[in-house]
Design a protein around this motif. Structure first.
Motif, short mmCIF file in Angstrom:
data_model
loop_
_atom_site.label_atom_id
_atom_site.label_comp_id
_atom_site.label_asym_id
_atom_site.label_seq_id
_atom_site.Cartn_x
_atom_site.Cartn_y
_atom_site.Cartn_z
N THR A 166 1.73 1.25 8.77
CA THR A 166 1.01 2.35 8.11
C THR A 166 0.93 3.54 9.06
O THR A 166 1.05 3.39 10.28
CB THR A 166 -0.40 1.92 7.68
OG1 THR A 166 -1.23 1.74 8.85
CG2 THR A 166 -0.37 0.62 6.88
N GLY A 189 4.84 3.41 5.93
CA GLY A 189 3.91 4.16 5.09
C GLY A 189 3.76 5.59 5.55
O GLY A 189 3.40 5.85 6.71
N ARG A 222 2.57 9.77 3.97
CA ARG A 222 1.75 10.38 2.93
C ARG A 222 2.45 11.46 2.15
O ARG A 222 1.98 11.87 1.10
CB ARG A 222 0.46 10.94 3.54
CG ARG A 222 -0.45 9.86 4.14
CD ARG A 222 -1.80 10.40 4.51
NE ARG A 222 -2.48 10.95 3.33
CZ ARG A 222 -3.65 11.58 3.39
NH1 ARG A 222 -4.24 11.79 4.56
NH2 ARG A 222 -4.21 12.05 2.31
N ILE A 234 5.42 5.99 0.06
CA ILE A 234 4.25 6.86 0.01
C ILE A 234 3.01 5.97 0.01
O ILE A 234 2.81 5.15 -0.90
CB ILE A 234 4.27 7.76 -1.25
CG1 ILE A 234 5.51 8.65 -1.21
CG2 ILE A 234 3.00 8.59 -1.31
CD1 ILE A 234 5.59 9.58 -0.02
N LEU A 235 2.20 6.10 1.04
CA LEU A 235 1.07 5.19 1.22
C LEU A 235 -0.12 5.92 1.83
O LEU A 235 -0.13 6.26 3.01
CB LEU A 235 1.46 4.02 2.12
CG LEU A 235 0.36 3.01 2.46
CD1 LEU A 235 -0.14 2.32 1.19
CD2 LEU A 235 0.85 2.00 3.48
N ASP A 236 -1.11 6.17 1.00
CA ASP A 236 -2.43 6.62 1.46
C ASP A 236 -3.32 5.38 1.38
O ASP A 236 -3.60 4.87 0.29
CB ASP A 236 -2.95 7.73 0.55
CG ASP A 236 -4.32 8.25 0.96
OD1 ASP A 236 -5.06 7.52 1.67
OD2 ASP A 236 -4.68 9.38 0.55
N GLU A 289 -6.09 4.88 -1.15
CA GLU A 289 -5.77 4.87 -2.58
C GLU A 289 -5.38 3.46 -3.03
O GLU A 289 -4.33 2.94 -2.63
CB GLU A 289 -4.60 5.83 -2.86
CG GLU A 289 -4.92 7.30 -2.66
CD GLU A 289 -5.86 7.83 -3.74
OE1 GLU A 289 -5.98 7.17 -4.80
OE2 GLU A 289 -6.47 8.89 -3.50
N ASP A 344 -4.12 2.31 -5.74
CA ASP A 344 -2.82 2.23 -6.41
C ASP A 344 -1.68 2.18 -5.41
O ASP A 344 -0.68 1.48 -5.62
CB ASP A 344 -2.62 3.42 -7.36
CG ASP A 344 -3.53 3.35 -8.58
OD1 ASP A 344 -4.13 2.28 -8.81
OD2 ASP A 344 -3.64 4.37 -9.29
N HIS A 345 -1.81 2.91 -4.30
CA HIS A 345 -0.78 2.89 -3.27
C HIS A 345 -0.71 1.52 -2.60
O HIS A 345 0.38 1.01 -2.31
CB HIS A 345 -1.06 3.96 -2.21
CG HIS A 345 -0.86 5.36 -2.69
ND1 HIS A 345 -0.76 6.43 -1.83
CD2 HIS A 345 -0.74 5.88 -3.94
CE1 HIS A 345 -0.58 7.54 -2.54
NE2 HIS A 345 -0.58 7.22 -3.82
N ALA A 375 0.97 -0.90 -4.88
CA ALA A 375 2.41 -0.70 -4.89
C ALA A 375 3.05 -1.31 -3.65
O ALA A 375 4.13 -1.92 -3.72
CB ALA A 375 2.73 0.79 -4.98
N LEU A 376 2.41 -1.17 -2.51
CA LEU A 376 2.91 -1.79 -1.28
C LEU A 376 2.93 -3.31 -1.42
O LEU A 376 3.92 -3.96 -1.06
CB LEU A 376 2.03 -1.39 -0.09
CG LEU A 376 2.26 -2.15 1.21
CD1 LEU A 376 3.66 -1.87 1.77
CD2 LEU A 376 1.18 -1.79 2.24
#
Length: 297
Positions: free
Chosen positions: A14, A38, A40, A57-59, A62, A64-65, A68-69
Motif C-alpha cells: 500500500t 496500491g 491513489r 487504485i487503492l485508498d 475506502e 470499496d477499494h 476490490a483488492l
C-alpha cells in the motif's frame, strides 16, 4: 537471487506511489514476486507500472477499494498465493497538539491506523492460507514522541500495539508479523508533511502563532536537516524485502543509524529525554527565539 519459493507469489504494497512504497514494490518485483501496488491516482499507476508491478487504485480509507483488492487477491487468475502485505500508506503533519483540528486527528488515524487495520482484516484469511506475512511500516515516531509530532506519533504508537497483538494472535496460524521502524529517509513525504503542517499553522489564532510559531519553524528545520542526511528509499526497501523473504525474520527492523540509536532512548528517564530532545531542537529555532519556553535550558 530469486529463490523458487518466491517465484509466482503475490505481494501487496500500500502507499506505493512514491518513496518507500514505490521502492519496495520495485524491489519485490525484482525478487520474482508479482506486486499489487496500491496507488491513489491514475498518473501514479502509470508511473509505477512495470514487469512484475501491477498498480491498483487503492485508498485504504475506502471500503470499496479494499474489497476490490481482496477480490483481486482471492481471484488471482493464476491462483498465486499471497506471500506478504506491506502496510506502507501513511500521512504526516508536524503540528502542535493544540492547533491540530480534531477532524484532522481523525483523518490521520483513518489513514495511519484504521485503514491499515481494515486492509489487514480483509487479507488475513488469504495470508493464513499461505502462511504469509504482515509487514507494518511504523517509524521511530512509534517509539518516541517529540514536540510537534504528537498526532503522527500517536498513530504509530497505536500501530506498534496492533502489531504486537496481531503477532501473538497469528503465531498459531503461521502468519508472521513484522514492524519496520525507519528513521530519516529521503522521500517526498517530508515535503508533504511540511506543506500540510504549514497550511494548518496558517490558520492558528494570533495567540497560538505567538506561542507555537517558532516551535513549528524549529521542528520543520530539524526535520529537513535530518532527512537530507537520511538514507535513500531503496535502503528502506531492502530492509522490507529482507523482512518478507527471511526464513525467520525478526519481529522488528530499524532503517538507518539514527533509528537504531533512537530505539533505545525510551529506556531513559522521561526528564532526561525531555532535555535531550530540547537540546537537539534548540539550534533550529530562529535566533530571536533561542530562549523560547518550549526549549528549556
Amino acid at each position: 537471487m530469486t529463490t523458487s519459493s518466491e517465484l509466482g507469489e503475490l505481494a501487496v504494497v500500500t502507499g506505493a506511489s512514491t518513496g518507500i512504497g514505490a521502492a519496495t514494490a520495485r524491489a519485490l518485483a525484482g525478487r520474482g514476486f508479482h506486486v499489487l501496488a496500491g496507488v491513489r491516482r491514475e498518473q501514479d499507476a502509470d508511473a509505477i507500472r512495470a514487469p512484475g508491478v501491477e498498480p491498483l487504485i487503492l485508498d485504504i480509507t475506502e471500503p470499496d477499494h479494499i474489497q476490490a483488492l481482496t477480490s483481486r487477491v482471492n481471484d488471482d487468475p493464476q491462483g498465486r498465493p499471497v506471500r506478504a502485505l506491506v502496510n506502507n500508506a501513511a500521512v504526516q503533519a508536524n503540528v502542535p497538539i493544540e492547533v491540530f483540528a480534531i477532524d484532522e486527528w481523525r483523518r490521520m488515524f483513518e489513514v495511519n491506523l484504521f485503514g491499515q487495520v481494515a486492509v489487514i482484516q480483509a487479507l488475513l484469511p488469504a495470508l493464513m492460507r499461505s502462511r504469509g506475512r504482515v509487514i507494518n511500516i511504523s517509524s521511530v515516531g512509534g517509539k518516541i514522541a517529540m514536540a510537534g509530532y504528537g498526532p503522527y506519533a500517536a498513530t504509530k504508537f497505536a500501530l506498534e500495539a496492533v502489531s504486537d497483538s496481531l503477532r501473538r494472535e497469528m503465531a498459531p496460524f503461521g502468519v508472521g508479523v513484522v514492524v519496520i521502524e525507519p528513521g530519516a529517509v529521503r522521500t517526498e513525504m517530508l515535503g508533504r508533511a511540511i506543506a500540510t503542517g504549514g497550511a494548518l499553522v496558517s490558520a492558528m489564532t494570533p495567540a497560538q502563532s505567538r506561542g507555537y510559531g517558532a516551535l513549528v519553524h524549529a521542528v520543520n528545520a530539524q526535520a529537513v536537516a535530518s532527512t537530507q542526511s537520511g538514507v535513500p528509499a531503496g535502503a528502506a526497501a531492502a530492509v522490507i524485502v529482507k523482512a518478507v523473504t527471511a526464513r525467520k525474520p525478526r519481529t522488528r527492523y530499524t532503517v538507518g543509524r539514527e533509528a537504531a540509536m533512537i530505539r533505545w532512548l525510551p529506556f531513559l528517564p522521561d526528564r532526561t529525554l525531555d532535555r535531550i530532545f530540547a537540546a537537539a531542537l534548540r539550534p533550529h529555532f530562529p535566533k530571536e527565539d533561542e530562549r523560547h519556553p518550549a526549549v528549556p535550558v
